[in-house]
Design a protein around this motif. Sequence first.
Motif, PDB file in Angstrom:
ATOM      1  N   ILE A  47       0.835  -1.203   0.000  1.00 33.99           N
ATOM      2  CA  ILE A  47       0.000   0.000   0.000  1.00 33.99           C
ATOM      3  C   ILE A  47       0.871   1.255   0.000  1.00 33.99           C
ATOM      4  CG2 ILE A  47      -1.680   1.314   1.356  1.00 33.99           C
ATOM      5  CD1 ILE A  47      -2.791  -1.354   2.335  1.00 33.99           C
ATOM      6  N   GLN A  48       1.947   1.215   0.811  1.00 31.17           N
ATOM      7  CA  GLN A  48       2.821   2.389   0.883  1.00 31.17           C
ATOM      8  C   GLN A  48       3.559   2.628  -0.431  1.00 31.17           C
ATOM      9  OE1 GLN A  48       5.326   1.600   4.248  1.00 31.17           O
ATOM     10  NE2 GLN A  48       3.718   2.087   5.775  1.00 31.17           N
ATOM     11  N   LYS A  49       3.990   1.546  -1.067  1.00 33.34           N
ATOM     12  CA  LYS A  49       4.739   1.666  -2.314  1.00 33.34           C
ATOM     13  C   LYS A  49       3.833   1.680  -3.539  1.00 33.34           C
ATOM     14  CE  LYS A  49       8.731  -0.759  -0.370  1.00 33.34           C
ATOM     15  NZ  LYS A  49       9.630  -1.933  -0.495  1.00 33.34           N
ATOM     16  N   LYS A  50       2.526   1.447  -3.287  1.00 24.91           N
ATOM     17  CA  LYS A  50       1.550   1.407  -4.374  1.00 24.91           C
ATOM     18  C   LYS A  50       1.923   0.386  -5.444  1.00 24.91           C
ATOM     19  CE  LYS A  50       0.127   6.188  -3.692  1.00 24.91           C
ATOM     20  NZ  LYS A  50      -0.081   7.523  -4.313  1.00 24.91           N
ATOM     21  N   GLU A  51       2.379  -0.770  -4.964  1.00 25.38           N
ATOM     22  CA  GLU A  51       2.739  -1.840  -5.883  1.00 25.38           C
ATOM     23  C   GLU A  51       1.566  -2.800  -6.065  1.00 25.38           C
ATOM     24  OE1 GLU A  51       6.184  -3.691  -4.312  1.00 25.38           O
ATOM     25  OE2 GLU A  51       7.523  -1.986  -4.738  1.00 25.38           O
TER      26      GLU A  51
END
Length: 465
Positions: A47-51
């Motif tokens: 979620i943080q890296k939007k992967e």
Amino acid sequence: MELTFWDRIVRAFQYDHAIWHNIFLTIIYVIAAACVFFAIRYIRGLIQKKERFSIAAFLSILIGPLVFPVILFLILSIALGGASSVTPGQNMVAFKTSDGEDAIALSTANFLANETGRYGTHGRTRYYAVALSPETGEEIWQTKLERGGEAELLGKTGDKLWYFTGNGLQVIALKSGKTLAKTTDFKGIQNQLPKQYKNYIVKNQFVYFKGLDGQFYQINPKNLTGQVAKGGIQATDFPESSVSGKRFETTQITTNPGNNQLVAFLSDKEMQSIQSGGDIETDLENERSYLYETKFVEQNKVAVSPEQKVSPQAFIAGEFILDPNKKRPPNDAFHKLTDFESQVTDTNSSSYSADYIRFARLTGGLGLSTSSKYLPLTTSKGDWLIWHCETTEMASNLKLSAFNPKTKTVSWTTDLHTSSISNTARQGDKLTLLSNGYLLEINLKNGDLKGYSFENDRFFSKKPE
């Protein structure tokens, strides 16, 4: 009542008495918690890296580390768990809990397997004092007994339970299961405590035992002190065998007070020998028998008519259960009906001696000596209780039936799912039975059965047939 494969898997993920199992299970749960932690961390990182989310990567984190240890754990748990067993003792005590509920106290032998293979199963056995609810099979309390050998419940005095532990005695509080005293607490008599169950007895609210010095000792349950017995006990009071349960007395002959006649179980073979006038020998095998209402004497001879059969239902090895709390009165008609001489008018007849012997063999073989002591066990509805077998095989399951002597009908029949009964106790309209693997409770009003399987740790209920 047998556990399915799925039941065994579910049981494997529950803590039990096996130390290795509980440690291994704890490790599994720790690994599972770690997998969940890293799986959540993986999702947060995406979620943080939007992967893009990868289901394969997620499952490898969540399940991957668990696969091998869980498979190994299940193989060991199912294999060794199936080889382990719980066996109840032969004695039990019925009591009321603090909440007023029915309860049964007994001992159990818990065998925990730690190795099984081509050379057999190996493990260790631990003994426990246990209190169970006969209604639900729920454990009320459990207390580990001292190590020393085969343990067994001796009996109850007031609010104390007395257990033989193989090395001596252990006293347990009836309501809580708390240990009140062990062998080492009996100062002064500790060195006299025998290591055989048959040398102990609970009598008149005292505990007696045969000391190693040959004297009889008694223990005061109130202060748990012992001394040489000055009376109240003799050698014949002690059991002859090492362990013996308490079963109801049974008989195949009793009397119906309503019509002044005997009621007896007779097989076709016995009926043929009666009618042929030959020697009478009662059946010792598990044969089909029927209930007859008769006086056994007609025209100065032993006689039973086929028309005297009171019910078309056959009972295999049927026997009436007697009530040890209801002694047969001295003036009961049974005594006259089982006295051949008082029923014949010609004692000088040439056939008198032969018929007298035939009558004595018939009534004696049916249980005259036992039935002359006690009345039949009767339910609140006036039914008599009858033991009988399901089949003619020696290891056949037992059945219990309620027979109404007034209407001459069977009110209900219940399969007990066991071939032997080691102990019995009655509380009102509830009959509790202890067998080699089950604790059973029968509602005497309708025949409903509730049971607990020690081997499978499972409660079950059955309706009458």
